[in-house]
Design an enzyme around this catalytic site. Structure first.
Site, PDB file in Angstrom:
ATOM      1  N   PRO A  70       9.537  -4.587   1.475  1.00 24.54           N
ATOM      2  CG  PRO A  70       7.840  -4.236   2.922  1.00 24.54           C
ATOM      3  CD  PRO A  70       9.267  -3.800   2.464  1.00 24.54           C
ATOM      4  CB  CYS A  71       8.203  -7.582  -3.038  1.00 28.36           C
ATOM      5  SG  CYS A  71       8.469  -7.640  -5.023  1.00 28.36           S
ATOM      6  CD  GLN A  72       4.492  -1.349  -1.230  1.00 28.02           C
ATOM      7  OE1 GLN A  72       5.416  -0.548  -1.478  1.00 28.02           O
ATOM      8  NE2 GLN A  72       3.428  -0.934  -0.561  1.00 28.02           N
TER       9      GLN A  72
END
Ligand SMILES: C[S@@+](CC[C@H](N)C(=O)[O-])C[C@H]1O[C@@H](n2cnc3c(N)ncnc32)[C@H](O)[C@@H]1O
Length: 347
Positions: A70-72
């Site tokens: 996931p891109c955080q």
């Protein structure tokens, strides 16, 4: 070869590894529904459900690490020279596994905007950290439509291996054709590579990084020598009535503005007028599908198929993403959409 699959979801990387004879020895995901699908398809023994943070220590030795993470946003607290701080993020968990288990290879997948997010500093951080662990890192932007799937899905794939000769694994000689002579020469001259911290506002669609330095170029996107598969060729013949729109919706669709245009290979037939909430597109099936996403809302996708209006079925979602039709059979149809939308196409 043995693989570990982090952020495994419904097992896109697992299917690919199985096909290549690579044995998955450990997999993890937080989501109960994705985990149920994973266990149903691949068995209980290698899958652990829960927050990855709690399991880093128990991950076994492996040759290949895969992760569609996931891109955080990274924190800019420790930011210096455009390199941000990855502490406390899911990406950091990947780094911890790499440091502890030192797999020979890794394959990571993420959204396209990673290349330009926060003026490139996000991707720079990723390259800097990965390339400082003794890996030659290579990235390339790939589109599912070039791999026999009827979908415009651009994803960044990052691979790493311990081969320190600057060499490309994700590009053929033909793919490098677009590069200037200078860029081509640069590839094999590591001494002339730029420091990652001197990156520009956005990274190009291909590049290499090693020991905190990188080179990059705009490589040829796959040619159309293999025409994309059309959406209409994968449709179900007799979908259940529940996928069709109600009379009300169809009446509203009639007030739409005709577009009849292809955009990135996607056929757009109409756009609905009347404010933001109603401004949805109606797609045709003569082209490819727009990127499937993890939203479960049926309003985002309206297709005109023959003379009827409906959403795509869960089985069509599976086909568009390159999964077997029954991959998510153990959960409700409605719950299947976001899991397919989030997955990496095994193809
Ligand atoms: C982009 S999806 C990856 C999907 C996967 N590649 C597939 O083929 O289905 C990211 C996944 O990370 C999982 N995830 C998010 N936070 C997590 C955490 N703290 N620990 C473990 N998994 C997590 C999500 O549940 C989601 O399935």
């Amino acid at each position: 070869m043995k693989a570990v699959e982090l952020f495994a979801g419904i097992g896109g990387f697992r299917i690919a590894c199985d096909e290549l004879g690579i044995k998955t020895v450990w997999a993890n995901d937080l989501d109960p529904k994705a985990s149920e699908v994973y266990r149903q398809n691949f068995g209980e023994s290698e899958h652990i459900e829960g927050d990855i943070e709690a399991f880093i220590e128990q991950i076994p030795a492996h040759d290949l690490l895969t992760a569609g993470f996931p891109c955080q946003p990274f924190s800019s607290a420790g930011k210096k020279l455009g390199i941000e701080d990855a502490r406390g993020t899911l990406f950091e968990n990947i780094v911890q596994v790499i440091q502890k288990r030192k797999p020979k290879y890794f394959v990571l997948e993420n959204v396209k905007r990673l290349l330009s997010m926060d003026k490139g500093s996000h991707f720079a951080t990723i390259l800097d950290i990965l390339s400082s662990q003794g890996y030659l890192v290579e990235w390339r932007l790939l589109n599912a439509k070039n791999f026999g799937l009827p979908q415009n899905r651009e994803r960044i794939v990052i691979i790493g291996h311990k081969d320190h000769k600057p060499k490309t694994y994700l590009c053929s000689e033909d793919d490098l054709e677009n590069l200037s002579d200078r860029e081509r020469t640069l590839i094999s001259h590591f001494d002339h590579w730029k420091k990652i911290e001197d990156h520009g506002a956005s990274f190009k669609n291909w590049g290499l990084a090693l020991n905190g330095k990188f080179c990059q170029g705009r490589v040829t996107t796959f040619s159309d020598s293999m025409p994309p598969v059309k959406l209409k060729s994968i449709l179900e013949r007799k979908p259940d009535e529940s996928f069709f729109f109600t009379k009300d919706t169809i009446e509203r669709i009639k007030n739409s503005e005709e577009v009849n245009r292809f955009f990135n290979g996607v056929e757009i037939l109409y756009n609905q007028k009347g404010g933001a909430r109603m401004g949805y597109s109606i797609f045709g099936t003569a082209g490819i599908a727009p990127t499937l996403t993890c939203t479960a809302s049926r309003h985002y996708e309206r297709y005109k198929i023959g003379n009827e209006f409906r959403r795509l079925t869960n089985i069509e979602y599976a086909r568009i993403q390159g999964f077997p039709d029954d991959h998510c059979d153990c959960i409700t149809r409605y719950n299947q959409y976001p899991l397919y939308g989030n997955a990496v196409p095994p193809t």
